[in-house]
Scaffold this motif. Structure first.
Motif, PDB file in Angstrom:
ATOM      1  N   VAL A 194      63.465  13.911  23.909  1.00 51.04           N
ATOM      2  CA  VAL A 194      64.313  13.976  23.191  1.00 51.04           C
ATOM      3  C   VAL A 194      63.657  14.648  21.875  1.00 51.04           C
ATOM      4  N   PRO A 208      49.171  13.266  16.946  1.00 48.54           N
ATOM      5  CA  PRO A 208      49.154  14.334  18.012  1.00 48.54           C
ATOM      6  C   PRO A 208      47.726  14.021  19.305  1.00 48.54           C
ATOM      7  N   VAL A 231      66.726   4.394  17.235  1.00 48.48           N
ATOM      8  CA  VAL A 231      67.018   4.858  18.754  1.00 48.48           C
ATOM      9  C   VAL A 231      67.774   3.395  19.284  1.00 48.48           C
ATOM     10  N   ILE A 255      59.825   5.930  25.462  1.00 49.32           N
ATOM     11  CA  ILE A 255      59.211   5.991  23.749  1.00 49.32           C
ATOM     12  C   ILE A 255      59.261   6.814  22.892  1.00 49.32           C
ATOM     13  N   GLY A 259      60.494  10.694  22.642  1.00 48.32           N
ATOM     14  CA  GLY A 259      60.947  11.428  21.255  1.00 48.32           C
ATOM     15  C   GLY A 259      59.735  10.909  20.695  1.00 48.32           C
ATOM     16  N   LEU A 293      61.448   5.169  16.367  1.00 45.97           N
ATOM     17  CA  LEU A 293      62.897   3.734  17.315  1.00 45.97           C
ATOM     18  C   LEU A 293      63.829   3.041  17.255  1.00 45.97           C
ATOM     19  N   MET A 297      61.787   9.205   4.504  1.00 48.19           N
ATOM     20  CA  MET A 297      60.774   9.137   4.820  1.00 48.19           C
ATOM     21  C   MET A 297      59.746  10.335   5.089  1.00 48.19           C
ATOM     22  N   TYR A 298      60.512  11.098   5.772  1.00 50.83           N
ATOM     23  CA  TYR A 298      59.327  12.573   5.755  1.00 50.83           C
ATOM     24  C   TYR A 298      58.727  12.821   4.668  1.00 50.83           C
ATOM     25  N   TRP A 313      52.888  11.646   0.078  1.00 49.88           N
ATOM     26  CA  TRP A 313      51.512  10.191   0.681  1.00 49.88           C
ATOM     27  C   TRP A 313      50.065  11.772   1.156  1.00 49.88           C
ATOM     28  N   ARG A 343      47.315  11.008  20.529  1.00 55.78           N
ATOM     29  CA  ARG A 343      48.474  10.716  21.342  1.00 55.78           C
ATOM     30  C   ARG A 343      48.295  10.741  22.571  1.00 55.78           C
ATOM     31  N   GLU A 361      49.704   2.675  18.730  1.00 52.45           N
ATOM     32  CA  GLU A 361      51.314   3.397  17.820  1.00 52.45           C
ATOM     33  C   GLU A 361      51.442   2.038  16.768  1.00 52.45           C
ATOM     34  N   GLN A 362      51.134   2.485  15.439  1.00 50.53           N
ATOM     35  CA  GLN A 362      52.156   2.311  14.291  1.00 50.53           C
ATOM     36  C   GLN A 362      53.212   1.932  13.662  1.00 50.53           C
TER      37      GLN A 362
HETATM   38  C1  B12 Z   1      55.651   5.240   7.252  1.00 44.99           C
HETATM   39  C2  B12 Z   1      53.994   5.634   7.847  1.00 44.99           C
HETATM   40  C3  B12 Z   1      53.664   5.120   8.416  1.00 44.99           C
HETATM   41  C4  B12 Z   1      53.042   3.631   8.416  1.00 44.99           C
HETATM   42  C5  B12 Z   1      53.567   3.518   9.713  1.00 44.99           C
HETATM   43  C6  B12 Z   1      54.646   1.461   9.765  1.00 44.99           C
HETATM   44  C7  B12 Z   1      55.763   1.637  10.428  1.00 44.99           C
HETATM   45  N1  B12 Z   1      56.753   0.733  10.394  1.00 44.99           N
HETATM   46  O1  B12 Z   1      56.139   2.543  11.718  1.00 44.99           O
HETATM   47  C8  B12 Z   1      51.848   3.530   8.326  1.00 44.99           C
HETATM   48  C9  B12 Z   1      50.890   3.039   7.017  1.00 44.99           C
HETATM   49  C10 B12 Z   1      51.280   2.583   9.351  1.00 44.99           C
HETATM   50  C11 B12 Z   1      50.879   4.792   8.827  1.00 44.99           C
HETATM   51  C12 B12 Z   1      50.337   4.865   9.477  1.00 44.99           C
HETATM   52  C13 B12 Z   1      49.136   5.938   9.647  1.00 44.99           C
HETATM   53  N2  B12 Z   1      49.471   7.241   9.682  1.00 44.99           N
HETATM   54 CO1  B12 Z   1      51.534   7.365   9.391  1.00 44.99          CO
HETATM   55  N3  B12 Z   1      52.746   8.072   8.021  1.00 44.99           N
HETATM   56  C14 B12 Z   1      54.303   7.518   7.846  1.00 44.99           C
HETATM   57  C15 B12 Z   1      55.630   8.108   7.618  1.00 44.99           C
HETATM   58  C16 B12 Z   1      55.390   7.850   5.866  1.00 44.99           C
HETATM   59  C17 B12 Z   1      56.729   8.100   7.617  1.00 44.99           C
HETATM   60  C18 B12 Z   1      57.488   7.219   8.763  1.00 44.99           C
HETATM   61  C19 B12 Z   1      58.526   7.304   9.525  1.00 44.99           C
HETATM   62  O2  B12 Z   1      58.901   6.286   9.150  1.00 44.99           O
HETATM   63  N4  B12 Z   1      59.640   8.748   9.561  1.00 44.99           N
HETATM   64  C20 B12 Z   1      61.081   8.669   9.897  1.00 44.99           C
HETATM   65  C21 B12 Z   1      61.121   8.554  11.227  1.00 44.99           C
HETATM   66  C22 B12 Z   1      62.598   7.870  10.916  1.00 44.99           C
HETATM   67  O3  B12 Z   1      60.750   9.327  11.665  1.00 44.99           O
HETATM   68  P1  B12 Z   1      60.730   9.993  12.995  1.00 44.99           P
HETATM   69  O4  B12 Z   1      59.346   8.914  13.435  1.00 44.99           O
HETATM   70  O5  B12 Z   1      59.987  11.455  13.720  1.00 44.99           O
HETATM   71  O6  B12 Z   1      61.281   9.536  14.132  1.00 44.99           O
HETATM   72  C23 B12 Z   1      63.026  10.140  14.188  1.00 44.99           C
HETATM   73  C24 B12 Z   1      63.065  11.473  15.348  1.00 44.99           C
HETATM   74  O7  B12 Z   1      61.606  11.906  16.077  1.00 44.99           O
HETATM   75  C25 B12 Z   1      62.814  10.867  16.808  1.00 44.99           C
HETATM   76  N5  B12 Z   1      62.216   9.557  17.771  1.00 44.99           N
HETATM   77  C26 B12 Z   1      61.622   8.339  16.967  1.00 44.99           C
HETATM   78  N6  B12 Z   1      61.319   8.217  18.414  1.00 44.99           N
HETATM   79  C27 B12 Z   1      61.444   8.575  19.036  1.00 44.99           C
HETATM   80  C28 B12 Z   1      61.664   7.709  20.772  1.00 44.99           C
HETATM   81  C29 B12 Z   1      62.577   8.057  21.302  1.00 44.99           C
HETATM   82  C30 B12 Z   1      62.594   7.769  22.653  1.00 44.99           C
HETATM   83  C31 B12 Z   1      63.616   9.144  20.650  1.00 44.99           C
HETATM   84  C32 B12 Z   1      64.477   9.311  22.067  1.00 44.99           C
HETATM   85  C33 B12 Z   1      64.080   9.762  19.315  1.00 44.99           C
HETATM   86  C34 B12 Z   1      62.639   9.349  18.695  1.00 44.99           C
HETATM   87  O8  B12 Z   1      63.977   9.052  16.143  1.00 44.99           O
HETATM   88  C35 B12 Z   1      63.976   9.229  14.483  1.00 44.99           C
HETATM   89  C36 B12 Z   1      65.201  10.307  14.362  1.00 44.99           C
HETATM   90  O9  B12 Z   1      65.404  10.744  13.198  1.00 44.99           O
HETATM   91  C37 B12 Z   1      54.713   9.414   8.180  1.00 44.99           C
HETATM   92  C38 B12 Z   1      55.502  10.600   7.767  1.00 44.99           C
HETATM   93  C39 B12 Z   1      56.021  11.240   8.495  1.00 44.99           C
HETATM   94  N7  B12 Z   1      56.718  12.364   8.396  1.00 44.99           N
HETATM   95  O10 B12 Z   1      57.153  10.522   9.484  1.00 44.99           O
HETATM   96  C40 B12 Z   1      53.538   9.433   8.478  1.00 44.99           C
HETATM   97  C41 B12 Z   1      52.459  10.395   8.702  1.00 44.99           C
HETATM   98  C42 B12 Z   1      53.185  10.537  10.180  1.00 44.99           C
HETATM   99  N8  B12 Z   1      51.561   9.391   9.344  1.00 44.99           N
HETATM  100  C43 B12 Z   1      50.208  10.224   9.486  1.00 44.99           C
HETATM  101  C44 B12 Z   1      48.620   9.691  10.130  1.00 44.99           C
HETATM  102  C45 B12 Z   1      48.131  10.879   9.806  1.00 44.99           C
HETATM  103  C46 B12 Z   1      48.994   8.058  10.085  1.00 44.99           C
HETATM  104  C47 B12 Z   1      47.148   7.335  10.207  1.00 44.99           C
HETATM  105  C48 B12 Z   1      46.655   8.539  10.844  1.00 44.99           C
HETATM  106  C49 B12 Z   1      47.249   7.363   8.431  1.00 44.99           C
HETATM  107  C50 B12 Z   1      45.187   6.891   8.708  1.00 44.99           C
HETATM  108  N9  B12 Z   1      44.691   7.560   8.307  1.00 44.99           N
HETATM  109  O11 B12 Z   1      45.122   5.916   9.104  1.00 44.99           O
HETATM  110  C51 B12 Z   1      47.708   6.156  10.646  1.00 44.99           C
HETATM  111  C52 B12 Z   1      48.408   5.965  12.026  1.00 44.99           C
HETATM  112  C53 B12 Z   1      48.382   4.171  12.477  1.00 44.99           C
HETATM  113  C54 B12 Z   1      48.782   4.195  13.915  1.00 44.99           C
HETATM  114  N10 B12 Z   1      47.682   3.704  14.510  1.00 44.99           N
HETATM  115  O12 B12 Z   1      49.777   4.649  13.952  1.00 44.99           O
HETATM  116  C55 B12 Z   1      50.556  11.285   9.197  1.00 44.99           C
HETATM  117  C56 B12 Z   1      50.768  12.120  10.792  1.00 44.99           C
HETATM  118  C57 B12 Z   1      50.283  13.862  10.853  1.00 44.99           C
HETATM  119  C58 B12 Z   1      49.911  14.366  12.268  1.00 44.99           C
HETATM  120  N11 B12 Z   1      48.519  14.652  12.058  1.00 44.99           N
HETATM  121  O13 B12 Z   1      50.676  14.483  12.540  1.00 44.99           O
HETATM  122  C59 B12 Z   1      52.210  12.005   8.732  1.00 44.99           C
HETATM  123  C60 B12 Z   1      53.232  13.084   9.193  1.00 44.99           C
HETATM  124  C61 B12 Z   1      52.144  11.777   7.008  1.00 44.99           C
HETATM  125  C62 B12 Z   1      51.733  12.684   7.078  1.00 44.99           C
HETATM  126  N12 B12 Z   1      52.447  13.829   6.390  1.00 44.99           N
HETATM  127  O14 B12 Z   1      49.686  13.082   6.667  1.00 44.99           O
HETATM  128  N13 B12 Z   1      51.748   5.464   8.658  1.00 44.99           N
END
Ligand code: B12
Length: 224
Positions: free
Chosen positions: A195, A149, A107, A144, A174, A104, A45-46, A52, A151, A98-99
């Motif tokens: 975390v 950033p 988790v 949560i 996290g 989560l 996903m990253y 993207w 947020r 947050e979307q």
């Molecule tokens: C899919 C996606 C979306 C989807 C989300 C749909 C969904 N159902 O989740 C949609 C299209 C809605 C979206 C929207 C946006 N997104 Co987006 N998105 C992504 C993408 C490609 C993947 C996210 C994902 O699923 N990652 C995989 C998960 C598993 O990773 P994770 O969340 O980090 O979780 C891990 C750990 O962090 C941990 N964890 C997570 N939460 C928690 C909580 C707890 C309690 C614990 C213990 C652990 C934990 O568990 C996971 C284990 O591996 C990312 C790329 C990225 N690097 O993540 C961009 C990304 C996060 N998005 C980004 C952006 C900019 C946006 C938007 C602002 C775009 C826009 N202009 O509209 C909007 C904001 C929407 C909003 N209001 O929140 C940027 C953020 C850049 C930044 N500034 O930090 C990213 C990094 C893309 C990029 N490279 O530019 N997005």
């Protein structure tokens, strides 16, 4: 693993859910679900995020990949769990507006597999609704997720509101911005545990401690 990560990303982007699930199943034979989440699905996903950001894929492509990933997570979450039930409750949520919720959901599965009673409330939960749910359900832990950033101020509001509660639950914070949270004053409370990974989460669930890799970071002891 890099090759498999890209392979999975391609299958997700092509909407090939069955093939993506088969690829994951090959690793499931050798690895834990937690390792599959962290080594395969999260980096895929990253990687999709990078494509993207570089305009190599469209918003529609990214939506499709996320939807397929979500579907696969549902299937994985229903697979074998430890046959234990622990008398502890965890509530999971994303901040208002947050979307991002894929992390989560992972988790939620980790907690379920450890026998916890889980309420996954998804992303975009307004503060007042979070507080009324906590008062009603009385979870030991509130998790949560924070992905963006800008947020961080909202996260501080949520943490401060929970700290005011009479029987304040432990808080787990996290998500992509977790490392930024460590430097916030709001994270210094004994009840707040930042975390960085699912591996750390599992350690916390099992031992009540989080070990941070870099020296000087906060020591965390849970009391649940
Ligand atoms: C899919 C996606 C979306 C989807 C989300 C749909 C969904 N159902 O989740 C949609 C299209 C809605 C979206 C929207 C946006 N997104 Co987006 N998105 C992504 C993408 C490609 C993947 C996210 C994902 O699923 N990652 C995989 C998960 C598993 O990773 P994770 O969340 O980090 O979780 C891990 C750990 O962090 C941990 N964890 C997570 N939460 C928690 C909580 C707890 C309690 C614990 C213990 C652990 C934990 O568990 C996971 C284990 O591996 C990312 C790329 C990225 N690097 O993540 C961009 C990304 C996060 N998005 C980004 C952006 C900019 C946006 C938007 C602002 C775009 C826009 N202009 O509209 C909007 C904001 C929407 C909003 N209001 O929140 C940027 C953020 C850049 C930044 N500034 O930090 C990213 C990094 C893309 C990029 N490279 O530019 N997005």
């Amino acid at each position: 693993m890099e090759h498999q990560v890209k392979q999975l990303a391609k299958l997700l982007l092509d909407g090939q859910d069955r093939e993506a699930k088969e690829l994951i199943q090959q690793y499931q034979k050798e690895d834990s679900i937690l390792a599959i989440y962290e080594k395969l699905i999260t980096p895929a996903m990253y990687y999709i995020g990078e494509l993207w950001e570089n305009n190599e894929i469209s918003v529609a492509d990214e939506h499709l990949a996320t939807a397929v990933c979500d579907m696969i997570l549902t299937e994985l979450s229903q697979e074998k769990t430890k046959n234990v039930t622990i008398d502890k409750k965890v509530m999971l949520l994303g901040l208002e507006e947050e979307q991002h919720y894929i992390g989560l959901r992972m988790v939620a599965t980790v907690f379920k597999h450890e026998g916890w009673d889980v309420r996954y409330l998804g992303p975009n939960l307004p503060l007042n609704h979070m507080l009324s749910f906590i008062r009603k359900w009385k979870p030991e832990v509130v998790g949560i997720s924070i992905a963006l950033p800008y947020r961080l101020p909202k996260l501080i509001e949520y943490i401060e509101a929970i700290v005011q509660l009479e029987d304040e639950p432990e808080m787990l914070i996290g998500g992509r911005m977790a490392n930024k949270v460590l430097s916030l004053d709001a994270s210094k409370s004994d009840k707040v545990h930042v975390v960085m990974s699912l591996r750390q989460l599992q350690d916390w669930i099992v031992t009540g401690n989080i070990k941070y890799s870099e020296e000087g970071e906060k020591d965390s002891n849970a009391t649940t």
